[in-house]
Scaffold this motif. Sequence first.
Motif, mmCIF file in Angstrom:
data_model
loop_
_atom_site.group_PDB
_atom_site.id
_atom_site.type_symbol
_atom_site.label_atom_id
_atom_site.label_comp_id
_atom_site.label_asym_id
_atom_site.label_seq_id
_atom_site.Cartn_x
_atom_site.Cartn_y
_atom_site.Cartn_z
ATOM 1 N N HIS A 164 43.436 -29.862 -49.238
ATOM 2 C CA HIS A 164 43.480 -28.848 -50.306
ATOM 3 C C HIS A 164 42.407 -29.151 -51.350
ATOM 4 O O HIS A 164 41.747 -28.228 -51.849
ATOM 5 N N TRP A 182 39.164 -26.774 -52.136
ATOM 6 C CA TRP A 182 38.882 -26.278 -53.484
ATOM 7 C C TRP A 182 37.463 -26.649 -53.903
ATOM 8 O O TRP A 182 36.731 -25.813 -54.442
ATOM 9 N N GLU A 190 34.509 -23.946 -54.786
ATOM 10 C CA GLU A 190 33.836 -23.960 -56.081
ATOM 11 C C GLU A 190 32.341 -24.272 -55.971
ATOM 12 O O GLU A 190 31.625 -24.228 -56.957
#
Length: 188
Positions: A105, A109, A113
């Motif tokens: 996770h 992320w 980003e």
Amino acid sequence: MLDISVPPRQGVGNKKTRSVAGIWLRAIVDTPKDTRPDRTMEKTNIERFDEVAAQILSALYETFPRPTHIDPKVIGVLDETPTRDDTGGVIYSEEWKELTTFANHTAKWLAEEGYLSERSGRSYSMYTLSAVGLKSLKHVDQPELGADTLGEKIKKASSDGARATTSKLVDQFFAIGAPLLAKAIGVG
């Protein structure tokens, strides 16, 4: 052991039942309520994120440009190798599964980003640093204080277990990377 008797007016009618109720209550009183480790020192989710993100960034900085699969052993948060059962299936501990999920996770992320590049496979993804991630980790904050890059500082802090330092360095990584990302998309 605590000797507890239950008076008849509390719904227990005879002496034998009161005795059994007293044994049951003693078992409750003598049994620890929470056998889990002390939770006062448990990390917050953000502290875990900072620690795992630092380990991921450090591992990818070290292996750049080779795409790398993220798992707890690769990023150095768990020194465990899954075993195999009689049929050849892989057996993972609960801690391994939980850390793998959290690490994936975190990596996902970071990729969303713009700090990592993700290469999706059939069963798992491989990651490398993006141009922004690499440039941020190669940053030397104060050359007069030494030539260590941010990536080297993160690696050292995360391997030393310096939680506060690791968190500050991850914050610095994002602070350096944010303007680079903004510039890359034409905002800055």
